[in-house]
Design a protein around this motif. Sequence first.
Motif, mmCIF file in Angstrom:
data_model
loop_
_atom_site.group_PDB
_atom_site.id
_atom_site.type_symbol
_atom_site.label_atom_id
_atom_site.label_comp_id
_atom_site.label_asym_id
_atom_site.label_seq_id
_atom_site.Cartn_x
_atom_site.Cartn_y
_atom_site.Cartn_z
ATOM 1 N N GLU A 1 20.284 -56.653 -30.234
ATOM 2 C CA GLU A 1 20.066 -55.485 -30.236
ATOM 3 C C GLU A 1 21.481 -55.612 -28.926
ATOM 4 N N ILE B 1 24.153 -54.817 -31.916
ATOM 5 C CA ILE B 1 23.880 -53.490 -32.514
ATOM 6 C C ILE B 1 24.357 -51.910 -31.745
ATOM 7 N N TYR C 1 27.927 -49.822 -32.785
ATOM 8 C CA TYR C 1 26.877 -49.000 -33.986
ATOM 9 C C TYR C 1 27.583 -48.543 -34.937
ATOM 10 N N TYR D 1 25.913 -49.927 -38.001
ATOM 11 C CA TYR D 1 24.540 -50.337 -38.519
ATOM 12 C C TYR D 1 23.806 -48.893 -38.646
ATOM 13 N N SER E 1 18.821 -45.264 -37.895
ATOM 14 C CA SER E 1 17.572 -46.022 -37.076
ATOM 15 C C SER E 1 17.049 -47.195 -35.998
ATOM 16 N N GLN E 2 18.150 -48.340 -36.436
ATOM 17 C CA GLN E 2 17.885 -49.367 -36.175
ATOM 18 C C GLN E 2 18.452 -48.744 -34.461
ATOM 19 N N ARG E 3 19.925 -48.680 -34.284
ATOM 20 C CA ARG E 3 20.255 -47.884 -33.573
ATOM 21 C C ARG E 3 19.171 -46.959 -32.069
ATOM 22 N N TYR F 1 15.668 -46.341 -31.795
ATOM 23 C CA TYR F 1 14.687 -47.839 -31.808
ATOM 24 C C TYR F 1 15.264 -48.253 -30.339
#
Length: 122
Positions: free
Chosen positions: A59, A62, A66, A69, A72-74, A76
Amino acid sequence: MRHIIFIFSAFLLLGCIEVRHVGLGVPGEVEQWKKNNEYSFPIFNKCSERANEVLTSKELSILKNYNKYPYSQREYILQKKSPYVANCMYEKGYRFKPELGWCYYSNNRNTYICRHKNKYSR
């Protein structure tokens, strides 16, 4: 008649708030945390660094990279980190006192702090 004037005034006021942010952009979350009517970037950054301890190494990677990726992943990960930042700021004596309409801007609408603003404003 009073109701019509009140409603018109409210719409006018909300419209003025958004217009003033057109050139400058919407102020960030750090500026909404106040202690003695002042905010502190260094304190917010320390709380943010401390909140990184709850994240896994993947995480953190990520967040650091940034651009590679999807949003939506960031999002979260930021939602996972937000309660820790908010609790840290609250413990340091800062209170979340957003500008009128700040939580209604599209980027802020569903953030953790706007959903729980009453907890951190007292």
